[in-house]
Design an enzyme around this catalytic site. Structure first.
Site, PDB file in Angstrom:
ATOM      1  N   GLY A  31      -9.935   1.025  10.906  1.00 36.15           N
ATOM      2  CA  GLY A  31     -10.900  -0.057  11.132  1.00 36.15           C
ATOM      3  C   GLY A  31     -11.552  -0.556   9.854  1.00 36.15           C
ATOM      4  CG  HIS A  37      -6.738  -2.933   7.258  1.00 37.87           C
ATOM      5  ND1 HIS A  37      -8.030  -2.985   6.800  1.00 37.87           N
ATOM      6  CD2 HIS A  37      -6.399  -1.619   7.249  1.00 37.87           C
ATOM      7  CE1 HIS A  37      -8.464  -1.765   6.552  1.00 37.87           C
ATOM      8  NE2 HIS A  37      -7.490  -0.909   6.805  1.00 37.87           N
ATOM      9  CD  GLN A  61      -7.233  10.230   7.921  1.00 39.16           C
ATOM     10  OE1 GLN A  61      -6.489  10.101   8.897  1.00 39.16           O
ATOM     11  NE2 GLN A  61      -7.221   9.368   6.914  1.00 39.16           N
ATOM     12  CD  GLN A 153      -2.074   7.304   4.633  1.00 36.96           C
ATOM     13  OE1 GLN A 153      -3.077   7.968   4.841  1.00 36.96           O
ATOM     14  NE2 GLN A 153      -2.043   6.010   4.863  1.00 36.96           N
TER      15      GLN A 153
HETATM   16  P1  AMP Z   1      -6.992   2.663   6.377  1.00 34.35           P
HETATM   17  O1  AMP Z   1      -7.679   1.862   7.440  1.00 34.35           O
HETATM   18  O2  AMP Z   1      -7.719   2.688   5.077  1.00 34.35           O
HETATM   19  O3  AMP Z   1      -6.558   4.031   6.866  1.00 34.35           O
HETATM   20  O4  AMP Z   1      -5.653   1.891   6.040  1.00 34.35           O
HETATM   21  C1  AMP Z   1      -4.733   1.548   7.056  1.00 34.35           C
HETATM   22  C2  AMP Z   1      -3.460   1.066   6.394  1.00 34.35           C
HETATM   23  O5  AMP Z   1      -3.735  -0.073   5.596  1.00 34.35           O
HETATM   24  C3  AMP Z   1      -2.835   2.120   5.459  1.00 34.35           C
HETATM   25  O6  AMP Z   1      -1.423   2.089   5.618  1.00 34.35           O
HETATM   26  C4  AMP Z   1      -3.257   1.638   4.091  1.00 34.35           C
HETATM   27  O7  AMP Z   1      -2.365   2.030   3.059  1.00 34.35           O
HETATM   28  C5  AMP Z   1      -3.220   0.126   4.290  1.00 34.35           C
HETATM   29  N1  AMP Z   1      -4.069  -0.534   3.292  1.00 34.35           N
HETATM   30  C6  AMP Z   1      -5.371  -0.285   3.028  1.00 34.35           C
HETATM   31  N2  AMP Z   1      -5.798  -1.061   1.998  1.00 34.35           N
HETATM   32  C7  AMP Z   1      -4.734  -1.803   1.605  1.00 34.35           C
HETATM   33  C8  AMP Z   1      -4.520  -2.784   0.585  1.00 34.35           C
HETATM   34  N3  AMP Z   1      -5.494  -3.145  -0.241  1.00 34.35           N
HETATM   35  N4  AMP Z   1      -3.294  -3.343   0.476  1.00 34.35           N
HETATM   36  C9  AMP Z   1      -2.288  -2.962   1.304  1.00 34.35           C
HETATM   37  N5  AMP Z   1      -2.422  -2.046   2.288  1.00 34.35           N
HETATM   38  C10 AMP Z   1      -3.617  -1.468   2.435  1.00 34.35           C
END
Ligand code: AMP
Length: 280
Positions: A31, A37, A61, A153
């Protein structure tokens, strides 16, 4: 857009889509959605007939209880944004739904979690593997989309899929940055105005690496970047690492074989940010 909170309901909905021959794409998130995202979601919508976005702040996590409590929560705004972007299904499970019993599964990632995030956030990737495998078994996606922003990850998730022979294809998506270069993150809005200015030094340091590979050895370069970042009183580097992309082992010499990536973690005030860049 359907908002679904329970596993049985989402399974029923998805099985009818599957019977119609539709492919299912999953974008797992915690979120506080931003354009990073959205880029994953748009890629999913372009490839798959049905886009499922999950929003779940996964407690297992977080190695730091305070970080879990402080993690931004913006569900109403997220739902509005997803609706505007014509996402098909949002999966928003309560914690009891995902963890009906205490989670005890342990994963072995070999060398992949021995450095960087795995070293500085003990147990983090075990928690990531617990939630991602649960999401895969609930949603049974054809494709799942992950950002290179969290490169370690992404590599570990690809390894789990191979280890467990899971029938899902992992699609990696490039890092989306703010106009000044800072990688987008749900944690960025937690920075004060002065920390936000300091934070741009993280991508600046990473972008310099490519110019310096001819001029410095790896250890000299790491020390140079570390010192340059830490000159700013708002910044404290946790690690700067140049790793080989498949095994994620640190590289000591530019001549070593394999593609290389520079990865960094920096505390900006009390907020911890990570970033990375492909070098070769
Ligand atoms: P999170 O909500 O931070 O767990 O991220 C969800 C997904 O979005 C994960 O696969 C992250 O690697 C990806 N994500 C988060 N920030 C970015 C970004 N700046 N550029 C590309 N993907 C992202």
């Amino acid at each position: 857009m359907k908002t679904v909170r329970y596993i049985k309901e989402i399974r029923d909905i998805l099985s009818s889509y599957r019977e119609e021959g539709k492919t299912i794409g999953l974008v797992p998130t915690m979120g506080a959605l931003h354009d990073g995202h959205l880029s994953l979601i748009h890629q999913c919508m372009a490839n798959d007939s049905i886009t499922v976005v999950s929003i779940f702040i996964n407690p297992t996590q977080f190695n730091d209880e305070k970080d879990f409590r402080m993690y931004p929560r913006n569900t109403e705004k997220d739902l509005e944004l997803l609706k505007k972007n014509e996402c098909h299904i949002v999966f928003l499970p309560p914690e009891k739904e995902m963890y009906p019993t205490k989670e005890i599964r342990k994963f072995d990632f070999g060398s992949l979690d021995k450095h960087m995030e795995g070293e500085f956030r003990p147990g983090h990737f075990n928690g990531v593997a617990q939630i991602v495998t649960k999401l895969f078994s609930i949603i049974e996606p054809d494709h799942a989309y992950f950002g290179e922003k969290d490169f370690q990850q992404l590599t570990i998730i690809k390894a789990i899929v191979r280890q467990l022979n899971l029938p899902v294809q992992i699609i990696s998506c490039p890092i989306i940055r703010e106009p000044d270069g800072l990688a987008m993150s749900s944690r960025n809005p937690l920075l004060t105005a002065s920390e936000r200015i300091s934070a741009t030094k993280i991508p600046e340091a990473l972008f310099k690496i490519k110019e310096l590979t001819d001029k410095m050895g790896i250890n000299e370069l790491k020390e140079f970047l570390w010192n340059e970042i830490d000159l700013d009183p708002n910044l404290r580097t946790e690690y700067v690492e140049i790793v080989e992309e498949t095994g994620l082992n640190p590289v000591n010499n530019w001549d070593e074989p394999g593609s290389k990536r520079a990865c960094i973690a920096v505390k900006v005030g009390s907020i911890r940010l990570i970033d990375n860049i492909k070098i070769s």
